[in-house]
Structures are given as C-alpha cells and as structure tokens.
Design an enzyme around this catalytic site. Structure first.
Site, PDB file in Angstrom:
ATOM      1  CE  LYS A 280      34.263  44.893  38.137  1.00 25.56           C
ATOM      2  NZ  LYS A 280      33.836  43.518  38.355  1.00 25.56           N
ATOM      3  CD  GLU A 368      33.438  28.529  40.435  1.00 28.43           C
ATOM      4  OE1 GLU A 368      33.811  28.481  41.629  1.00 28.43           O
ATOM      5  OE2 GLU A 368      33.567  29.551  39.731  1.00 28.43           O
ATOM      6  NE  ARG A 396      38.149  27.314  43.048  1.00 26.29           N
ATOM      7  CZ  ARG A 396      38.438  28.475  43.621  1.00 26.29           C
ATOM      8  NH1 ARG A 396      37.522  29.150  44.268  1.00 26.29           N
ATOM      9  NH2 ARG A 396      39.649  28.980  43.553  1.00 26.29           N
TER      10      ARG A 396
END
Ligand SMILES: Cc1ncc(C[n+]2csc(CCOP(=O)(O)OP(=O)(O)O)c2C)c(N)n1
Length: 642
Positions: A280, A368, A396
């Site tokens: 990254k 979540e 969600r």
C-alpha cells in the site's frame, strides 16, 4: 511522456511490454501530483498501479469488465481510461468522482464506494452474459480488508456453485485502513509466506528419498499425488473448497508475472482467485511508511507528505475527537461500556479507547451488520456496547437494527459519525438517510446534537438509556463553542426553546440549529419574530413543545441536514397531524429527493440552502408567501361580503 500516447485502453495495449514499468512510474507521479492538491485515496491507488496496467493490457477492456471493490483504488484506472485530462478535477465540485461511476466512462461497470460489492456484482454480470449469449470476461478486484465481509463471502459462495469463469483478484496488502484484523487476515498472511507448504514439501521429499529401495518410487508417487496433497495442505485451500482455482500468491508489482498469469487465467472455464501481494502506498516513501495516514488524505506537500496546515483554530474540536474523548471519560466510571468499530477505529475516534481498553474494544473488520448483532450479543449479557459506525455504512445493517437490536429493546448506542453531507466522497458516502431508516423502528431513540458540546452530553445520555439509541453527528469540526467540563444527562424527548417568537417557529435538528439561529436573528432585524427550537430528539419528539409553539405562531419551518423524505420534518408533520393541527402552515428545509453530488461540505450546504443564508431566504420567502395568501383570502372574504 508515454502517458501522452494513451487516450484509451487500446492505446495502452499498443505499447511494447518493455515500456510498461516506465508507464507505471509516470502514472504514480501523476497520482501523487494531483492528490497532493485535491486530497483523496492515495495509498490504495498507488498500490495497484502495476495491477491496473496489467489488467487493461491483458484483457480486452472495456469489453472485458473490471469491477473494482470500494473503488478508492481506481485512480490509475481513471488515468488509463480516457480521464487523464480531467484527473486534476478529482473529487472537486463539478469534477470527476473519486470512485468508479458508470456515467463517467464506459470502462466503469459498476458504481461503488462501499466495500465488498465487487464479487456479487461481477457474478451478476457474468450470469447476464451467459443468458444473453455474449462473450466477455469479468474480473472482480477486491482488497484483503473488503473480502472479509459477509457480502463478499456470499458472492464467493454462489460463484463456486455457478462455476462460471469469474476471476477474482485478491489484492492483499495486509491493510484495510489500519492493519487488517481477523482470522481471514492471518490466514492470508500465512499463505503469503508459503513457508509452511514449502517446508513440508522439502521435509517429505527428504524423508521419502531417505527410505532405502522403495523411497525413490514412493517419492515419484508422492510427486504425482502432489496436486491432491496440495488440496489438503497448500495455500488457498479455503478458496479451493469454495470452488475456486487458487493461484498465487504472486508479486503484484511485477508486471511480467501479472501478464503471464492473466494469460493463463483467461483460458479457464471455471472460477479462479488470483492472490496478488502489493504494498500500500508503493513508490511514495511517506505513503509506504504510513499507509493509514495516506489512505484518505487532505492535500499535502508532494515532497514531504506534510499535510497543509489546517485553517481552523486548534481550539475547535471535531465531532469525532469529542466522541472519542467522551468515550474515554465514560468508560472510566462504567466498566460495562464497550466499544465497537468496523475497520474505522481512527476515523471514528476510537483509537485512544482501543489503546486504553484493549479488552473492551472490538474491531470487527468491514462487517457492519455483524458488528451490530455482535453488539446485541454483548448487550444481552449486561454490557452497554457503543457501535461507532458512519451513518452511510450503518445503512447495510438495517435488519440487524430492527431484528436484533430494537425488537429485543437492547441497551446499545449507535454513534453515527459522518451524518449529513460528507463532502468530497460524494453520493456513496453522504449520511442523509439515517433518520429515515431509524425513526420508524419501535424502541429506537434518535438524537442529534446542535454542536460538539451537546454531543458529549448526548453520548452520556445514550449510554445511560436502557434501550437502543442512535446519536447522529456530522463530519468535521464543530462550531467552536465552549465545552462543559461536566457531562450532563439530557431528558429524553425534551427539546430546547432557544428563542421565543410569534411569526414563525423554526424547529431545527443537529448541526442545523446554529445556522438557524443566525437566520432567526437576521429575520428579527427585519421585524420577523421567529421562535427557534433545538429539537435534540427526532424520536421521541417533544410533542408538547412543538404543538404549543405551532399553535402560537401558526407557521412551522423544520430544518435538517437529511433527506426530506421520511426525515425529521416528516416526523414533525406527523406530530402536527396527530395533534389535529392541520391548519398550520409548514415548510420543510432539507435534502431533496435526489442523490447529492460530491463537493466541499460548504459548497453543497450553500447549494442546497442549508446554511444561514439559505435558511434565512427560505423562511423569509415562506412568510411572505403565507402572508400574501392571508391577504388574498381576506380580500376574497371582503368581495363575498360586499
Ligand atoms: C461498507 C464499508 N465500510 C467501510 C468502508 C470504509 N473503507 C473504505 S476503504 C476501506 C479499507 C478497505 O481495505 P481493503 O479492501 O484491504 O483495500 P485497501 O485500502 O487496503 O487497498 C474501508 C474500511 C467502506 N468503504 N465501506
């Protein structure tokens, strides 16, 4: 420059292979230059430059579809797919989006911004392809953070069953926003080293060859059986059990290896998962060293990485900071308080809590729905979980809120950060639906602080409440109000009358209270007497105060940074209706029934009339209109009388 020759992916495929590494460097530089001015998702995009080049070089894009997960890593893709000229407008109001958008390019096949959708979407596309008898390849590119979500596994599960030639590229950089958590992540790390398998292979070989006479033939037999042995002990067994051919791990920065591998994968007729390992922030020292900081960054100095000095005064706290500090204070006196984050401990301000109370902090990963049900499990055993999840990502977990949380009336606090207009991330991230998706669920208490000081009191109020509650608060800094040292409990369902008035009642919620106060003061200077209510609670509403002030003024204006449909204003209308106050004139100020574009919060608030000027203008026009109507109806009465 090589990039000057590339207007589309066909141009890219005409470059000789030997030039692709140099092209990667040019793209990297372009990304750093632009993001240093616009801000954005730097580290993830830098990590997939070679992967993006290799995908577009090996596949016939856009006929072949690349489906990005989250889409925050798509900057190189944007540069290579005809948007280089607009790239400097990245995330600017009116400019190109920071995420893939079908409206923007035929190379963007699925709009995205939330994690873990790519496998399901790609599988849908490939299934449509077969129904329509068409011929193209579909490749989902998903990070090791995003693949840990249930949604991604649901996609993998069905893909294994359908056995279509879907290619999933797992971009493994061992990071989500922060270092990855969870069992899957450590499984992937073990795969990456491959040491276990390699060691086992060498030991087995030595052992077999060491056996006199039969050893060599046993070794040959074992070699033949290697494929099946691989199935038992080798990397990728998890994916292979799900019906995927596992390939990798390979170096995601080596373009030759990537091209070679894609050439082979192209011909498969069954699902394959290619595991690529990337860094990254690759190629940018400060981003490589600190990928979390440069995951999503404000503008910075491209040489040093230093973020431009914030204009705000240091004494103004952000809502996130206030939430984090309040959690520390509350947890000190109450051992039952535990905190949950879904891969966003820094973003939600829970990082200090995690450090101080490691046993009472849970990072559930990008999960979540699981996070909320997990909180409910903690709550049935007597703890008070505070789940800090952005408003947009809580969307969600709707059924978990209804079925697990509210139906059982459990003491769980939802701390909904980034509620309202979030700015440059745009329509995928604006948190403008939470009031609507929460307020109709029985048992739920929904509140929104007028400023950062009230936020701390609301969090205390929420954790003392013996049932589900949600506190929604915006992205960014507060209003710079003085902070009370002592935390207070608020009376649930009690609003605050800030100004009394006789011409109109402005009832505002959350961060719309202060601009409404400015608007009311301006109206007062023009002889319009406006009452102002800080509603504090969307649910339960302070019906008594609302009905009283409505009766007194005859005109009610509601103000919210939330969708008008099903929002706070709708709740007030329901209250007036239930109170048989149908003669009251009403105006609701909020977000219209449309997805709001990306752009600075200030610009968007101005555009949608959600700053002091806008509120003032709307209320003034509303009063003039309603006065005209009164004059007109009086005139018609006089005409009739005559
Ligand atoms: C449903 C959802 N939750 C949280 C986020 C916030 N978020 C954006 S990128 C990201 C990390 C993704 O990690 P990974 O897939 O490994 O990609 P990387 O950034 O490491 O390339 C998170 C948590 C999101 N976009 N969607």
């Amino acid at each position: 420059m090589l990039l000057d020759k590339i207007n589309n992916t066909k141009d890219l495929r005409e470059l000789p292979k030997e030039e692709l590494s140099a092209l990667a460097e040019e793209i990297r530089q372009e990304i750093i230059d632009v993001v240093s001015k616009t801000g954005g998702h730097l580290a993830a995009s830098l990590g997939v430059v070679e992967l993006t080049i290799a995908l577009h070089y090996a596949f016939d894009t856009p006929k072949d579809r690349i489906v990005w997960d989250v889409g925050h890593q798509s900057y190189a893709h944007k540069i290579l797919t005809g948007r280089r000229a607009q790239f400097s407008t990245l995330r600017q109001h009116g400019g190109i989006s920071g995420f893939p958008k079908r409206d923007e390019s035929p190379c963007d096949h699925f709009d995205v911004g939330h994690a873990s959708t790519s496998i399901s979407a790609a599988l849908g596309m490939i299934s449509a392809r077969d129904i329509k008898g068409e011929d193209y390849r579909v490749i989902a590119v998903i990070g090791d953070g995003s693949i840990s979500a249930g949604l991604a596994f649901e996609g993998l599960n069905q893909a294994g069953d359908l056995k279509k030639n879907l290619i999933v590229v797992l971009n493994d950089n061992e990071m989500s926003i922060s270092p990855n958590v969870g069992a899957l992540s450590s499984y992937l790390s073990r795969l990456m080293s491959r040491q276990f398998y390699t060691k086992l292979r060498i030991e087995t070989k030595n052992f077999l060859q060491g056996i006199p006479r039969v050893g060599e033939s046993m070794f040959n037999f074992a070699k033949k059986a290697e494929e099946s042995l691989k199935g038992l002990v080798t990397p990728g067994i998890l994916f292979e059990e799900l019906g995927f051919q596992y390939v990798g791990p390979i170096n995601g920065h080596n373009i030759d290896h990537l091209l070679e591998t894609f050439k082979n994968l192209k011909n498969l007729t069954w699902p394959a998962l290619l595991h690529v390992v990337t860094k990254k922030g690759k190629g940018c020292e400060f981003a490589e060293c600190n990928p979390s900081q440069y995951h999503g960054t404000p503008p910075f100095d491209p040489e040093t990485g230093n973020v431009a000095a914030q204009k705000r005064s240091q004494s103004i706290f952000s809502y996130t900071e206030v939430f984090g500090e309040t959690m520390l204070k509350l947890a000190e006196d109450n051992d039952n308080i535990v905190a949950i984050s879904a891969a966003m401990s820094e973003g939600t301000g829970l990082d200090k809590f995690a450090e101080k109370y490691p046993d009472r902090f849970f990072d559930v990963g990008i999960a979540e729905p699981h996070g909320i049900t997990f909180a409910c499990g903690l709550a049935v055993e007597g703890l008070h979980p505070v789940a800090a999840i952005y408003s947009t990502f809580t969307q969600r977990a709707y059924d978990q809120v209804v079925h697990d949380l509210c139906l059982q009336n459990l003491p769980v606090t939802l701390a909904l950060d980034r509620a309202g207009l979030v700015g440059e991330d745009g329509p995928t991230h604006h948190g403008v639906f939470d009031i609507a998706y929460l307020r109709h669920v029985p048992n739920m208490v929904v509140m929104a602080p007028r400023d950062e000081n009230e936020l701390q009191h609301m969090i205390k109020t929420a954790v003392e409440h013996q049932g589900p509650s949600a506190v929604r608060y915006p992205r960014g800094t507060g209003f710079g109000v003085p902070m009370d040292q002592e935390l207070k409990s608020l009376e649930i369902g009690k609003a605050e009358l800030l100004l009394d008035g006789s011409d109109v009642a402005i009832i505002a919620i959350g961060n719309m209270v202060h601009p409404s106060l400015d608007a009311a003061k301006r109206l007062a200077r023009e002889g319009i007497s406006a009452a102002l209510v800080n509603a504090r609670f969307v649910k339960p509403l302070d019906k008594e105060l609302i009905l009283r002030i409505a009766r007194k003024t005859g005109r009610v204006v509601t103000v919210e940074e939330h969708a008008l449909l099903g929002g706070f204003g709708s709740a007030v209308l329901e209250c007036l209706d239930a109170g048989k106050m149908s003669g009251i004139k009403t105006l609701r100020i909020g977000i219209p029934d449309t997805f709001i574009e990306h752009g600075p919060q200030k610009v968007l608030r101005r555009k949608y009339g959600l700053d002091a000027d806008g509120i003032y203008a709307s209320v003034k026009e509303f009063i003039e209109r309603s006065r005209l109507k009164v004059v007109a109806s009086l005139a018609s009465i006089r005409v009739k009388d005559a």
